[in-house]
Design an enzyme around this catalytic site. Structure first.
Site, PDB file in Angstrom:
ATOM      1  N   TYR A 155     -29.718  24.517 -11.117  1.00  0.00           N
ATOM      2  CA  TYR A 155     -30.489  23.626 -11.997  1.00  0.00           C
ATOM      3  C   TYR A 155     -29.573  22.944 -13.015  1.00  0.00           C
ATOM      4  O   TYR A 155     -29.650  21.732 -13.228  1.00  0.00           O
ATOM      5  CB  TYR A 155     -31.552  24.478 -12.701  1.00  0.00           C
ATOM      6  CG  TYR A 155     -32.566  23.739 -13.530  1.00  0.00           C
ATOM      7  CD1 TYR A 155     -33.727  23.215 -12.955  1.00  0.00           C
ATOM      8  CD2 TYR A 155     -32.408  23.605 -14.906  1.00  0.00           C
ATOM      9  CE1 TYR A 155     -34.688  22.576 -13.736  1.00  0.00           C
ATOM     10  CE2 TYR A 155     -33.357  22.969 -15.684  1.00  0.00           C
ATOM     11  CZ  TYR A 155     -34.499  22.455 -15.087  1.00  0.00           C
ATOM     12  OH  TYR A 155     -35.444  21.825 -15.858  1.00  0.00           O
ATOM     13  N   LYS A 159     -28.950  18.968 -13.378  1.00  0.00           N
ATOM     14  CA  LYS A 159     -29.353  18.303 -14.626  1.00  0.00           C
ATOM     15  C   LYS A 159     -28.159  17.705 -15.355  1.00  0.00           C
ATOM     16  O   LYS A 159     -28.286  16.690 -16.037  1.00  0.00           O
ATOM     17  CB  LYS A 159     -30.114  19.283 -15.520  1.00  0.00           C
ATOM     18  CG  LYS A 159     -31.464  19.728 -14.938  1.00  0.00           C
ATOM     19  CD  LYS A 159     -32.430  18.556 -14.830  1.00  0.00           C
ATOM     20  CE  LYS A 159     -33.850  18.965 -14.525  1.00  0.00           C
ATOM     21  NZ  LYS A 159     -34.762  17.823 -14.420  1.00  0.00           N
TER      22      LYS A 159
HETATM   23  N1  CAA Z   1     -27.439  37.012 -20.332  1.00  0.00           N
HETATM   24  C1  CAA Z   1     -26.661  38.037 -19.901  1.00  0.00           C
HETATM   25  N2  CAA Z   1     -27.034  38.885 -18.947  1.00  0.00           N
HETATM   26  C2  CAA Z   1     -28.246  38.721 -18.394  1.00  0.00           C
HETATM   27  C3  CAA Z   1     -29.109  37.659 -18.782  1.00  0.00           C
HETATM   28  C4  CAA Z   1     -28.653  36.815 -19.789  1.00  0.00           C
HETATM   29  N3  CAA Z   1     -29.422  35.786 -20.237  1.00  0.00           N
HETATM   30  N4  CAA Z   1     -30.231  37.727 -18.025  1.00  0.00           N
HETATM   31  C5  CAA Z   1     -30.086  38.789 -17.188  1.00  0.00           C
HETATM   32  N5  CAA Z   1     -28.898  39.391 -17.431  1.00  0.00           N
HETATM   33  C6  CAA Z   1     -28.340  40.541 -16.758  1.00  0.00           C
HETATM   34  C7  CAA Z   1     -29.383  41.646 -16.564  1.00  0.00           C
HETATM   35  O1  CAA Z   1     -29.473  42.434 -17.715  1.00  0.00           O
HETATM   36  C8  CAA Z   1     -28.808  42.381 -15.378  1.00  0.00           C
HETATM   37  O2  CAA Z   1     -27.771  43.205 -15.807  1.00  0.00           O
HETATM   38  P1  CAA Z   1     -27.426  44.580 -15.038  1.00  0.00           P
HETATM   39  O3  CAA Z   1     -27.135  44.200 -13.617  1.00  0.00           O
HETATM   40  O4  CAA Z   1     -26.253  45.088 -15.785  1.00  0.00           O
HETATM   41  O5  CAA Z   1     -28.663  45.394 -15.200  1.00  0.00           O
HETATM   42  C9  CAA Z   1     -28.165  41.258 -14.546  1.00  0.00           C
HETATM   43  O6  CAA Z   1     -27.959  40.160 -15.460  1.00  0.00           O
HETATM   44  C10 CAA Z   1     -28.982  40.775 -13.380  1.00  0.00           C
HETATM   45  O7  CAA Z   1     -30.323  40.660 -13.748  1.00  0.00           O
HETATM   46  P2  CAA Z   1     -31.396  40.369 -12.655  1.00  0.00           P
HETATM   47  O8  CAA Z   1     -31.215  41.244 -11.465  1.00  0.00           O
HETATM   48  O9  CAA Z   1     -32.736  40.324 -13.313  1.00  0.00           O
HETATM   49  O10 CAA Z   1     -30.917  38.920 -12.226  1.00  0.00           O
HETATM   50  P3  CAA Z   1     -31.616  37.876 -11.313  1.00  0.00           P
HETATM   51  O11 CAA Z   1     -30.593  37.284 -10.441  1.00  0.00           O
HETATM   52  O12 CAA Z   1     -32.840  38.395 -10.682  1.00  0.00           O
HETATM   53  O13 CAA Z   1     -32.071  36.715 -12.304  1.00  0.00           O
HETATM   54  C11 CAA Z   1     -33.090  35.701 -14.121  1.00  0.00           C
HETATM   55  C12 CAA Z   1     -32.269  36.904 -13.664  1.00  0.00           C
HETATM   56  C13 CAA Z   1     -34.489  35.723 -13.455  1.00  0.00           C
HETATM   57  C14 CAA Z   1     -32.446  34.387 -13.797  1.00  0.00           C
HETATM   58  C15 CAA Z   1     -33.228  35.843 -15.611  1.00  0.00           C
HETATM   59  O14 CAA Z   1     -31.938  35.866 -16.171  1.00  0.00           O
HETATM   60  C16 CAA Z   1     -33.969  34.691 -16.230  1.00  0.00           C
HETATM   61  O15 CAA Z   1     -35.183  34.545 -16.092  1.00  0.00           O
HETATM   62  N6  CAA Z   1     -33.259  33.820 -16.954  1.00  0.00           N
HETATM   63  C17 CAA Z   1     -33.846  32.704 -17.625  1.00  0.00           C
HETATM   64  C18 CAA Z   1     -33.819  31.513 -16.736  1.00  0.00           C
HETATM   65  C19 CAA Z   1     -34.375  30.357 -17.470  1.00  0.00           C
HETATM   66  O16 CAA Z   1     -34.259  30.188 -18.669  1.00  0.00           O
HETATM   67  N7  CAA Z   1     -34.999  29.458 -16.738  1.00  0.00           N
HETATM   68  C20 CAA Z   1     -35.583  28.311 -17.319  1.00  0.00           C
HETATM   69  C21 CAA Z   1     -36.742  27.908 -16.476  1.00  0.00           C
HETATM   70  S1  CAA Z   1     -37.641  26.584 -17.255  1.00  0.00           S
HETATM   71  C22 CAA Z   1     -36.617  25.281 -17.127  1.00  0.00           C
HETATM   72  O17 CAA Z   1     -35.645  25.296 -16.469  1.00  0.00           O
HETATM   73  C23 CAA Z   1     -37.029  24.082 -17.908  1.00  0.00           C
HETATM   74  C24 CAA Z   1     -35.937  23.622 -18.731  1.00  0.00           C
HETATM   75  O18 CAA Z   1     -35.338  22.603 -18.421  1.00  0.00           O
HETATM   76  C25 CAA Z   1     -35.560  24.333 -19.984  1.00  0.00           C
END
Ligand code: CAA
Length: 248
Positions: A155, A159
């Site tokens: 993304y 963007k």
């Molecule tokens: N910073 C650092 N570490 C993070 C983190 C972060 N922000 N998020 C997750 N982690 C870590 C977790 O703690 C985990 O650590 P461990 O392996 O040590 O336990 C590791 O990363 C992996 O986590 P997941 O297995 O949950 O990772 P995943 O691949 O399933 O994905 C994710 C995680 C769903 C992407 C989650 O990070 C998330 O939801 N992030 C936010 C994404 C976001 O903001 N999207 C915006 C959507 S809306 C949009 O895009 C509109 C716009 O323009 C703003």
């Protein structure tokens, strides 16, 4: 409502979270508004809801990631209505996940829907705009294209690419009365943002100095301004609207 304004505005992803308020605002501004959509069932429900609220929109289906489908849609709009004066490249999707696990499919789908779409739609309207010496292209990027976001390599790449496109096209068509600008919304209260896990979302909102998600109508007002005749000296510009989450 300014009924003198007969310009035609096309909003891609017009039935979605940000698109809906863009359509409404542009209708209030007096444009003939066309909403592009992909999902028929969702779009029909949307149109019925809009009618109940007093809005009359035209709707045209096309997958914006498909050049030929977009070309056919634009040709149909030109035949049935008129050439497009205002194009809002708004359609976009997410397939979030950390890069180490990202599949080629999730990379492709996001790049094609969020970035190729900007080429596909703009390429099919730009010559007509230049021929008529008037046009507005408004590209909807994201704060995450400016600053990056854990889980959004696809993304953020798409963007970020959008504004490179904006800057170059702005130069190429400036003498033709066509402006090209980028808006970078931050976290806005759409279904896309509400789909982020609550705990993650709360942490994100805590980073926003204004202390809340943005409103869809706040993005729509900026679109309205950039679409206006009065914005004719603004081109190649980028407008952040993120509650102070990312300042640069
Ligand atoms: N910073 C650092 N570490 C993070 C983190 C972060 N922000 N998020 C997750 N982690 C870590 C977790 O703690 C985990 O650590 P461990 O392996 O040590 O336990 C590791 O990363 C992996 O986590 P997941 O297995 O949950 O990772 P995943 O691949 O399933 O994905 C994710 C995680 C769903 C992407 C989650 O990070 C998330 O939801 N992030 C936010 C994404 C976001 O903001 N999207 C915006 C959507 S809306 C949009 O895009 C509109 C716009 O323009 C703003």
């Amino acid at each position: 409502m300014d009924t003198q304004n007969k310009y035609v505005a096309l909003v891609t992803g017009g039935t979605g979270g940000l698109g809906t308020d863009m359509c409404k605002q542009l209708a209030h501004d007096g444009y003939h508004v066309i909403a592009n959509y992909q999902n028929q069932e969702k779009a029909e429900k949307w149109l019925a809801r809009m009618k109940e609220e007093g809005y009359e929109f035209d709707m045209y289906q096309a997958d914006v990631s498909d050049f030929d489908a977009v070309a056919a849609m634009i040709a149909k709009i030109e035949k049935e209505t008129a050439p497009i004066d205002i194009l809002v490249n708004n359609a976009g999707i997410t397939r979030d996940g950390q890069f180490r696990k990202m599949t080629p499919q999730n990379w492709d789908m996001v790049i094609k829907t969020n970035l190729y779409s900007v080429f596909n739609c703009t390429r099919n309207v730009i010559n007509q705009m230049c021929d008529r010496n008037y046009g507005r292209i408004i590209n909807i990027s994201s704060v995450n294209g400016q600053r990056g976001q854990f889980g959004q390599a696809n993304y953020s790449a798409a963007k970020a690419g959008i504004h490179g496109f904006t800057k170059t096209l702005a130069m190429e068509v400036a003498r033709k009365g066509v402006t090209v600008n980028t808006i970078y919304p931050g976290y806005i209260g759409t279904d896309m943002v509400m789909a982020v896990a609550e705990e993650v979302r709360n942490k994100i909102v805590a980073e926003i100095p204004i202390g809340r998600l943005g409103g869809t109508e706040e993005i729509a007002h900026l679109v309205s301004f950039l679409a206006s005749k009065e914005a004719s000296f603004i081109t190649g510009a980028n407008y952040a609207i993120n509650g102070g989450q990312h300042v640069y």
